[in-house]
Design an enzyme around this catalytic site. Sequence first.
Site, PDB file in Angstrom:
ATOM      1  N   HIS A   6      -8.769   3.289  -2.968  1.00 37.16           N
ATOM      2  CA  HIS A   6      -9.642   3.515  -1.819  1.00 37.16           C
ATOM      3  C   HIS A   6     -10.714   4.551  -2.175  1.00 37.16           C
ATOM      4  O   HIS A   6     -10.490   5.442  -2.992  1.00 37.16           O
ATOM      5  CB  HIS A   6      -8.845   4.030  -0.629  1.00 37.16           C
ATOM      6  CG  HIS A   6      -7.889   3.033  -0.062  1.00 37.16           C
ATOM      7  ND1 HIS A   6      -7.457   3.078   1.257  1.00 37.16           N
ATOM      8  CD2 HIS A   6      -7.275   1.952  -0.609  1.00 37.16           C
ATOM      9  CE1 HIS A   6      -6.620   2.072   1.488  1.00 37.16           C
ATOM     10  NE2 HIS A   6      -6.488   1.394   0.361  1.00 37.16           N
ATOM     11  N   TYR A  28      -6.758   7.019   0.301  1.00 35.92           N
ATOM     12  CA  TYR A  28      -7.601   8.177  -0.012  1.00 35.92           C
ATOM     13  C   TYR A  28      -7.459   9.151   1.138  1.00 35.92           C
ATOM     14  O   TYR A  28      -7.704   8.789   2.288  1.00 35.92           O
ATOM     15  CB  TYR A  28      -9.041   7.665  -0.115  1.00 35.92           C
ATOM     16  CG  TYR A  28     -10.050   8.527  -0.818  1.00 35.92           C
ATOM     17  CD1 TYR A  28     -10.048   8.616  -2.207  1.00 35.92           C
ATOM     18  CD2 TYR A  28     -11.041   9.189  -0.116  1.00 35.92           C
ATOM     19  CE1 TYR A  28     -11.014   9.351  -2.870  1.00 35.92           C
ATOM     20  CE2 TYR A  28     -12.014   9.931  -0.768  1.00 35.92           C
ATOM     21  CZ  TYR A  28     -11.994  10.010  -2.144  1.00 35.92           C
ATOM     22  OH  TYR A  28     -12.952  10.741  -2.803  1.00 35.92           O
ATOM     23  N   GLU A  51       0.824  -1.203   0.000  1.00 34.78           N
ATOM     24  CA  GLU A  51       0.000   0.000   0.000  1.00 34.78           C
ATOM     25  C   GLU A  51       0.861   1.256   0.000  1.00 34.78           C
ATOM     26  O   GLU A  51       1.847   1.340   0.732  1.00 34.78           O
ATOM     27  CB  GLU A  51      -0.907   0.011   1.233  1.00 34.78           C
ATOM     28  CG  GLU A  51      -1.803   1.250   1.325  1.00 34.78           C
ATOM     29  CD  GLU A  51      -2.795   1.147   2.462  1.00 34.78           C
ATOM     30  OE1 GLU A  51      -3.719   0.335   2.343  1.00 34.78           O
ATOM     31  OE2 GLU A  51      -2.621   1.874   3.455  1.00 34.78           O
ATOM     32  N   GLY A  61     -14.380   6.054   6.208  1.00 32.93           N
ATOM     33  CA  GLY A  61     -13.426   7.150   6.299  1.00 32.93           C
ATOM     34  C   GLY A  61     -13.359   7.721   7.704  1.00 32.93           C
ATOM     35  O   GLY A  61     -14.295   7.588   8.496  1.00 32.93           O
ATOM     36  N   ASP A  62     -12.234   8.345   8.015  1.00 34.15           N
ATOM     37  CA  ASP A  62     -12.042   8.954   9.329  1.00 34.15           C
ATOM     38  C   ASP A  62     -12.893  10.214   9.457  1.00 34.15           C
ATOM     39  O   ASP A  62     -13.001  11.009   8.510  1.00 34.15           O
ATOM     40  CB  ASP A  62     -10.573   9.311   9.549  1.00 34.15           C
ATOM     41  CG  ASP A  62      -9.680   8.078   9.599  1.00 34.15           C
ATOM     42  OD1 ASP A  62     -10.178   7.023  10.029  1.00 34.15           O
ATOM     43  OD2 ASP A  62      -8.508   8.182   9.211  1.00 34.15           O
ATOM     44  N   ALA A  86     -19.778   2.141   5.521  1.00 29.06           N
ATOM     45  CA  ALA A  86     -19.090   1.546   4.365  1.00 29.06           C
ATOM     46  C   ALA A  86     -20.006   0.598   3.602  1.00 29.06           C
ATOM     47  O   ALA A  86     -19.919   0.489   2.374  1.00 29.06           O
ATOM     48  CB  ALA A  86     -17.838   0.811   4.837  1.00 29.06           C
TER      49      ALA A  86
END
Length: 292
Positions: free
Chosen positions: A76, A49, A17, A107-108, A126
């Site tokens: 992502h 991302y 990654e 996502g955060d 998600a």
Amino acid sequence: MKIKEILEQKKVTVSFEVFPPKVDANMESVARTSEQLCALKPDFMSVTYGAGGTTKGKTVEIAQTILNTGTPALSHLTCVGNTKESINEAIKTFREKNIENILALRGDIPSGKTADTATGENLRHASDLVSILKKEGFCVGGACYPEGHPESANRTEDIDNLKYKVDAGVDFLTTQMFFDNNMLYAYLYKLQSKGIRVPVIAGIMPIVNSNQVERMVKLSSAYIPQRLMSITDRFQNNPQAMRQAGISYATEQIIDLISNGVRGIHIYAMNKADVVTDIFNNINHIIEATNA
């Protein structure tokens, strides 16, 4: 090629990654790192991302660089920072760039916001994104957390939520980083008992400097085994020794995982091609023997 097809063909996969830079001036460096990693011939490469979608254009650009080497790319995509309209635009771009594989994430949550305010338009989870992407024909991956998602009340709730995501159509799962393999083995048993049987790829983060430990704990609440703590305490003031010990620790983790039948190894490269290359050179014959 779709990752689910690769997983069907191989007993164990290896993937890496990379993450896009925050500034355009560093794009050439990340592209070069991606090409160096692709030269190792991983089964696929993943591109993150940025928080809130801040690097989404760069994510696609790097994914295209990876595809140009002949390596499958996993891009992502998050709910946070997107709307239904922007998701449709992203899907259009993915198709134009021949990107077949997407890692669907919530996502955060940005600082100062909550899950309710950071997401909307039926994109709160998600699993909502998974459903959209599956209908569009993509191979879709999901994330999972061997030590439990930080926002889950407990591990049972976390696995129940994961089941929703898998039932929405996830083709494979990639774990958050962990440093104690026994935690993963116990987690995989729990997933099986809940009827979650999609391939699970183990996420490995090489710790090559002592500062990473504090960051990893803060980011993921990961349990740091005493053995790893002893390594960082002993070698924290010797960068070369710490790097060598960290590579050794990650290598031993991976060998144990492969020996116990884990389907895939995903190395969080942190854009350090040299570290990943050293680890890969320690395991390449093991991978070949396993897939023979």
